[in-house]
Design a protein around this motif. Structure first.
Motif: not given
Length: 120
Positions: A30-49
């Motif tokens: 889910v956060s990978a999809g947000l990574l592609l579509t939002s400014s906060y997606g990268e942060m969420l994906h990093s924390v999620g990792a």
């Protein structure tokens, strides 16, 4: 009776750890999809990792605790160790920005985690 209750407790801790790992891997998709579509997606994906990696370590701990005291099968420990290796490779691939391997490995990890959960 107390031995059976202890074994059941270890079993449920292992099942909870696998469910947590499965959930965190799904949330990474889910956060990978947000990574592609939002400014906060990268942060969420990093924390999620980091959370996903921690969940994989918890799965290994739960597998060892379920195996060692009761003398059960070491198979869950091997599975959990494999997941920790896959999670490590996944983190390295993500940092290296190699999505051609990172994404399919994530799908594979999710499928394997669902299968592990279904077995428990």
């Amino acid at each position: 009776m107390a031995s059976q209750a202890t074994a059941q407790h270890r079993f449920s801790f292992l099942r909870i750890a696998i469910a947590l790992q499965t959930l965190t891997i799904f949330l990474q998709a889910v956060s990978a999809g947000l990574l592609l579509t939002s400014s906060y997606g990268e942060m969420l994906h990093s924390v999620g990792a980091r959370v996903m990696y921690g969940a994989s370590m918890l799965y290994l701990l739960a597998a060892v605790l379920a195996w060692k005291p009761g003398g059960g099968s070491p198979r869950p420990v091997r599975h959990a160790s494999g997941f920790l290796v896959l999670a490590s490779v996944q983190v390295v691939l993500g940092i290296a920005h190699i999505p051609s391997v990172h994404l399919p490995l994530g799908v594979l990890m999710f499928a394997l985690s669902v299968l592990a959960l279904a077995r428990r």
